[in-house]
Scaffold this motif. Structure first.
Motif, PDB file in Angstrom:
ATOM      1  N   GLY A 119       0.816  -1.206   0.000  1.00  0.00           N
ATOM      2  CA  GLY A 119       0.000   0.000   0.000  1.00  0.00           C
ATOM      3  C   GLY A 119       0.850   1.257   0.000  1.00  0.00           C
ATOM      4  N   LEU A 120       1.892   1.269   0.822  1.00  0.00           N
ATOM      5  CA  LEU A 120       2.785   2.426   0.890  1.00  0.00           C
ATOM      6  C   LEU A 120       3.470   2.645  -0.454  1.00  0.00           C
ATOM      7  N   ALA A 121       3.962   1.568  -1.059  1.00  0.00           N
ATOM      8  CA  ALA A 121       4.667   1.681  -2.337  1.00  0.00           C
ATOM      9  C   ALA A 121       3.737   2.192  -3.429  1.00  0.00           C
ATOM     10  N   ALA A 122       2.505   1.713  -3.450  1.00  0.00           N
ATOM     11  CA  ALA A 122       1.547   2.174  -4.459  1.00  0.00           C
ATOM     12  C   ALA A 122       1.252   3.665  -4.283  1.00  0.00           C
ATOM     13  N   TRP A 123       1.056   4.094  -3.043  1.00  0.00           N
ATOM     14  CA  TRP A 123       0.705   5.488  -2.747  1.00  0.00           C
ATOM     15  C   TRP A 123       1.809   6.436  -3.202  1.00  0.00           C
ATOM     16  N   ILE A 124       3.074   6.024  -3.006  1.00  0.00           N
ATOM     17  CA  ILE A 124       4.208   6.892  -3.344  1.00  0.00           C
ATOM     18  C   ILE A 124       4.603   6.761  -4.810  1.00  0.00           C
ATOM     19  N   ALA A 125       4.701   5.541  -5.308  1.00  0.00           N
ATOM     20  CA  ALA A 125       5.183   5.331  -6.676  1.00  0.00           C
ATOM     21  C   ALA A 125       4.261   5.968  -7.706  1.00  0.00           C
ATOM     22  N   GLU A 126       2.964   5.944  -7.442  1.00  0.00           N
ATOM     23  CA  GLU A 126       2.031   6.578  -8.379  1.00  0.00           C
ATOM     24  C   GLU A 126       2.365   8.044  -8.582  1.00  0.00           C
ATOM     25  N   LYS A 127       2.749   8.738  -7.509  1.00  0.00           N
ATOM     26  CA  LYS A 127       3.054  10.164  -7.612  1.00  0.00           C
ATOM     27  C   LYS A 127       4.358  10.381  -8.370  1.00  0.00           C
ATOM     28  N   TYR A 128       5.334   9.531  -8.141  1.00  0.00           N
ATOM     29  CA  TYR A 128       6.586   9.666  -8.890  1.00  0.00           C
ATOM     30  C   TYR A 128       6.335   9.514 -10.388  1.00  0.00           C
ATOM     31  N   ARG A 129       5.463   8.578 -10.754  1.00  0.00           N
ATOM     32  CA  ARG A 129       5.164   8.383 -12.174  1.00  0.00           C
ATOM     33  C   ARG A 129       4.345   9.547 -12.729  1.00  0.00           C
ATOM     34  N   SER A 130       3.280   9.951 -12.021  1.00  0.00           N
ATOM     35  CA  SER A 130       2.376  10.974 -12.534  1.00  0.00           C
ATOM     36  C   SER A 130       3.030  12.339 -12.628  1.00  0.00           C
ATOM     37  N   TRP A 131       3.959  12.623 -11.735  1.00  0.00           N
ATOM     38  CA  TRP A 131       4.499  13.974 -11.638  1.00  0.00           C
ATOM     39  C   TRP A 131       5.866  14.143 -12.290  1.00  0.00           C
ATOM     40  N   SER A 132       6.420  13.096 -12.866  1.00  0.00           N
ATOM     41  CA  SER A 132       7.748  13.195 -13.465  1.00  0.00           C
ATOM     42  C   SER A 132       7.651  13.205 -14.984  1.00  0.00           C
ATOM     43  N   ASP A 133       8.756  13.506 -15.612  1.00  0.00           N
ATOM     44  CA  ASP A 133       8.831  13.563 -17.077  1.00  0.00           C
ATOM     45  C   ASP A 133       9.267  12.201 -17.616  1.00  0.00           C
ATOM     46  N   CYS A 134       8.464  11.184 -17.274  1.00  0.00           N
ATOM     47  CA  CYS A 134       8.869   9.805 -17.579  1.00  0.00           C
ATOM     48  C   CYS A 134       8.134   9.222 -18.780  1.00  0.00           C
ATOM     49  N   GLY A 135       7.201   9.960 -19.363  1.00  0.00           N
ATOM     50  CA  GLY A 135       6.473   9.454 -20.512  1.00  0.00           C
ATOM     51  C   GLY A 135       5.640   8.227 -20.220  1.00  0.00           C
ATOM     52  N   GLY A 193      10.511  17.065 -14.597  1.00  0.00           N
ATOM     53  CA  GLY A 193       9.211  17.178 -13.978  1.00  0.00           C
ATOM     54  C   GLY A 193       9.281  17.720 -12.568  1.00  0.00           C
ATOM     55  N   HIS A 194       8.460  17.163 -11.688  1.00  0.00           N
ATOM     56  CA  HIS A 194       8.278  17.687 -10.342  1.00  0.00           C
ATOM     57  C   HIS A 194       9.462  17.400  -9.414  1.00  0.00           C
ATOM     58  N   PHE A 195      10.303  16.448  -9.787  1.00  0.00           N
ATOM     59  CA  PHE A 195      11.452  16.082  -8.962  1.00  0.00           C
ATOM     60  C   PHE A 195      12.745  16.355  -9.736  1.00  0.00           C
ATOM     61  N   PRO A 196      12.976  17.600 -10.143  1.00  0.00           N
ATOM     62  CA  PRO A 196      14.062  17.869 -11.102  1.00  0.00           C
ATOM     63  C   PRO A 196      15.450  17.551 -10.589  1.00  0.00           C
ATOM     64  N   SER A 197      15.685  17.710  -9.290  1.00  0.00           N
ATOM     65  CA  SER A 197      17.016  17.412  -8.766  1.00  0.00           C
ATOM     66  C   SER A 197      17.318  15.919  -8.788  1.00  0.00           C
TER      67      SER A 197
END
Length: 415
Positions: free
Chosen positions: A260-276, A358-362
């Motif tokens: 559950g924790l991984a799903a909650w966090i990983a979704e945001k990394y995918r949605s908010w990054s420039d990962c296509g 994207g949202h995590f540019p550094s």
């Protein structure tokens, strides 16, 4: 006033417990045609959990993080963890970097060498920084014993004491994104005589534009933002509604289930990054899993989410500041701000439209991020009074690592 050296040293028992939980995940039944439109698809999460269980090595990541200089200091009842990496140059500028959610201090892990030792990467040692990266209370290794009232403005006040009372800088620079952007803007508004300049990668969700009573008076860019923001909040803002209203209810499930924790966090990394659409175009599995594991091992998902509720209920209005602002807009970030709005509310001295990221540019584009930070602050190299007090090192004493603090943590001193 004491600063303790700190070593990340997680006991083996939580790691063993995590391993057992990863072996016994109870998977939900989902539709065969599942995709990201309804949330994290099971095929993705099952693969990520397999990597976490079989490939990820926390001890290797722990050793990598411990390459940096970690410290902790008590400030107003909070035990603040921070990285403090001194610059390699004739006059390093003090720069405090503030992370957001659902990331952590690891957001800036990649850029530390670029900022502290630019000559190593073909830059000038004149552009070196003393880099300070604190963990917001309730995130990672920073305690949050009394979360009520801990909003972004309160964090800014803690950071000011960290920089001035603990580290001895009387003027300094600051940068941040996500929650870190808000904290940085409050630093500039509350302490304009001490902040030389600030660098932002976003200005948050601009609610003033979303609720503007006379939209016809807005610029074309601002009106387009209103439409994009309304759509984004409707399609992507569910997490924010939950965390700003019922964070404790959410915490039980995420603190108890690694999937559950991984799903909650990983979704945001995918949605908010420039990962296509492919998370691992922007991040390695180890980068994603290190951050998720940090949340898991420190049991900080509940307290990190709680700051959303405090920001909704107790955050004071942000006053306009004359402190110089540099903005780096990365194209895949959440709702890149309209420049016309930003220039009405901030003293914009540099505006960079970045080519990618994207949202995590550094994390996604560390060289682009570091180059823009160095270029912006080059005009604001600080005066003699920015240097730390040379007695600082006498106030630092060795810590005993995270393992030695387990009894205190479990008895409630973290939260």
């Amino acid at each position: 006033m004491t600063i303790e050296q700190f070593t990340i040293d997680i006991p083996q028992s939580p790691l063993d417990d995590l391993s057992r939980r990863l072996e016994h995940i109870r998977w939900p039944t989902l539709a065969a045609d599942e995709d990201w439109q309804k949330g994290v698809p099971s095929h993705f999460l099952k693969s990520l959990m397999d990597s976490w269980r079989n490939d990820f090595n926390w001890r290797e990541q722990e050793a990598e993080l411990n390459r940096f200089s970690h410290y902790r200091s008590e400030i107003d009842g909070y035990h603040i963890h921070f990285i403090y990496q001194r610059g390699k140059g004739p006059t390093p500028v003090p720069l405090i970097l503030t992370h957001g959610w659902p990331d952590s201090f690891t957001r800036y892990q990649k850029v530390i060498p670029y900022l502290t030792d630019p000559a190593r990467f073909g830059g000038s040692p004149e552009d070196a920084f003393d880099v300070i990266i604190p963990s917001i209370p309730g995130f990672g290794f920073s305690s949050c014993p009394h979360p009520a009232g801990l909003n972004n403005a309160r964090v800014a006040k803690l950071w000011f004491k960290l920089m001035t009372d603990r580290l001895g800088y009387q003027s300094f620079c600051a940068a941040g994104g996500d929650i870190g952007s808000s904290v940085t803007r409050y630093l500039a508004a509350l302490y304009p005589d001490h902040l030389t300049a600030i660098h932002l990668t976003d200005v948050g969700i601009i609610r003033d534009l979303m609720t503007h009573p006379q939209p016809e008076t807005l610029t074309e860019e601002e009106q387009a933002y209103r439409q994009s923001a309304a759509r984004w909040v409707r399609e992507e803002g569910g997490y924010m509604s939950i965390q700003s209203t019922k964070p404790w209810t959410l915490a039980y499930g995420l603190n108890d289930s690694p999937a559950g924790l991984a799903a909650w966090i990983a979704e945001k990394y995918r949605s908010w990054s420039d990962c296509g659409g492919d998370l691992f175009n922007s991040f390695t599995p180890d980068e994603v899993l290190t951050n998720i594991t940090l949340y898991w091992l420190t049991e900080s998902i509940g307290t990190s989410a709680h700051i959303y509720r405090e920001n909704l209920s107790s955050l004071p209005p942000l006053q306009k500041s004359t402190v110089p602002v540099g903005v780096a807009c990365f194209p895949a970030d959440i709702l890149p701000p309209p420049r016309s709005f930003a220039e009405k509310h901030y003293h914009i001295c540099r505006w960079s439209n970045m080519p990618r990221g994207g949202h995590f540019p550094s994390m996604e584009e560390p060289e682009l991020f570091a180059d823009d930070v160095r270029a912006f602050f080059r005009a604001y190299r600080l005066a003699e009074d920015s240097r730390p007090f040379y007695g600082l090192r006498r106030n630092i004493r060795p810590g005993q690592g995270y393992a030695s603090r387990q009894i205190a943590v479990k008895s409630g001193s973290r939260r």
